[in-house]
Design an enzyme around this catalytic site. Sequence first.
Site, PDB file in Angstrom:
ATOM      1  N   HIS A  69      41.634  34.000  42.559  1.00 55.52           N
ATOM      2  CA  HIS A  69      40.961  33.024  41.702  1.00 55.52           C
ATOM      3  C   HIS A  69      41.700  31.702  41.825  1.00 55.52           C
ATOM      4  O   HIS A  69      42.747  31.629  42.474  1.00 55.52           O
ATOM      5  CB  HIS A  69      40.876  33.495  40.242  1.00 55.52           C
ATOM      6  CG  HIS A  69      42.188  33.747  39.573  1.00 55.52           C
ATOM      7  ND1 HIS A  69      43.098  34.695  40.003  1.00 55.52           N
ATOM      8  CD2 HIS A  69      42.770  33.175  38.470  1.00 55.52           C
ATOM      9  CE1 HIS A  69      44.152  34.709  39.205  1.00 55.52           C
ATOM     10  NE2 HIS A  69      43.979  33.792  38.276  1.00 55.52           N
ATOM     11  N   HIS A  71      43.232  29.586  39.604  1.00 57.65           N
ATOM     12  CA  HIS A  71      44.256  29.081  38.693  1.00 57.65           C
ATOM     13  C   HIS A  71      45.489  28.624  39.470  1.00 57.65           C
ATOM     14  O   HIS A  71      45.887  29.254  40.462  1.00 57.65           O
ATOM     15  CB  HIS A  71      44.635  30.151  37.673  1.00 57.65           C
ATOM     16  CG  HIS A  71      43.550  30.400  36.662  1.00 57.65           C
ATOM     17  ND1 HIS A  71      43.583  31.441  35.771  1.00 57.65           N
ATOM     18  CD2 HIS A  71      42.395  29.730  36.403  1.00 57.65           C
ATOM     19  CE1 HIS A  71      42.495  31.413  35.005  1.00 57.65           C
ATOM     20  NE2 HIS A  71      41.764  30.382  35.374  1.00 57.65           N
ATOM     21  N   ASP A  73      48.711  28.703  39.154  1.00 55.47           N
ATOM     22  CA  ASP A  73      49.884  29.539  39.423  1.00 55.47           C
ATOM     23  C   ASP A  73      49.634  30.521  40.556  1.00 55.47           C
ATOM     24  O   ASP A  73      50.559  31.135  41.077  1.00 55.47           O
ATOM     25  CB  ASP A  73      50.350  30.269  38.153  1.00 55.47           C
ATOM     26  CG  ASP A  73      49.280  31.144  37.534  1.00 55.47           C
ATOM     27  OD1 ASP A  73      48.095  30.741  37.522  1.00 55.47           O
ATOM     28  OD2 ASP A  73      49.610  32.236  37.037  1.00 55.47           O
ATOM     29  N   HIS A  74      48.372  30.661  40.980  1.00 56.35           N
ATOM     30  CA  HIS A  74      48.023  31.500  42.129  1.00 56.35           C
ATOM     31  C   HIS A  74      47.677  30.668  43.361  1.00 56.35           C
ATOM     32  O   HIS A  74      47.837  31.144  44.488  1.00 56.35           O
ATOM     33  CB  HIS A  74      46.833  32.399  41.793  1.00 56.35           C
ATOM     34  CG  HIS A  74      47.139  33.441  40.784  1.00 56.35           C
ATOM     35  ND1 HIS A  74      47.278  34.778  41.101  1.00 56.35           N
ATOM     36  CD2 HIS A  74      47.355  33.354  39.451  1.00 56.35           C
ATOM     37  CE1 HIS A  74      47.566  35.462  40.002  1.00 56.35           C
ATOM     38  NE2 HIS A  74      47.617  34.613  38.989  1.00 56.35           N
TER      39      HIS A  74
END
Length: 240
Positions: A69, A71, A73-74
């Site tokens: 996904h 976001h 932090d990914h």
Amino acid sequence: MEAAPGHAEVLKIVAPNPGRMTLPGTNTYLYGADPCAVIDPGPDIETHLDAIRAAAEQRGGIGVVLLTHGHGDHADGAERLGVDVVRPGDGEEHLGLRAIATPGHAPDHVCLMTADGVCFSGDLVLGLGSTFVPPDGGSLAAYMDSLRRMQAEPIELIAPGHGPWVTDPVAKLAEYVEHREMRERRLLAALERGERSRTALLTAAWSDVPPELREAAAMVMEAHLDKLDTEGRLPADLTP
């Protein structure tokens, strides 16, 4: 850097905690070889990206970057790796990884499955604790459907976006479903008692949450209330 138990083709590299509620940090995974796939490169932290590049070089280079996904932090470090970045759709396959649409935590969320039962779960399932399902941009009903969809998959190991390996996927998925259903039962019981204050509902359904997490719990409660409203089970006279 750690190989998956029983699956040497899967390597985990943990990014430093970028200041969010991400347990010890974000897990980046390398899968396969000649070339390998990089799953969720994590935040834009140079030392972490260097570790990914070095590990990938030993596996014949990076063929594709896949995101569970969007976001930050990914995904924030994805473009820095210099290869195609793909947000796979439901049913797509890339370098032996099959995407399964699992919205809820985020509308674009997918899990990635290997043929031998490794599930890269992103934020659908964590190694510790429970996943945040926001009322704005997420959907608790979709999240519950996603958990049940993954319960139908032959998963042997979950490689979560945060936290340790999940070596008993059946138990973990059942735990996640029961956790959300427990919160809903508590909310419904409070509503049936005549509670209409959001403050009282939060106290009734999240009485076990420490004070420092109460604000996050209040946002999670709104996702539960949105679900009940969509299902026609929410009274119209709630108060703050």
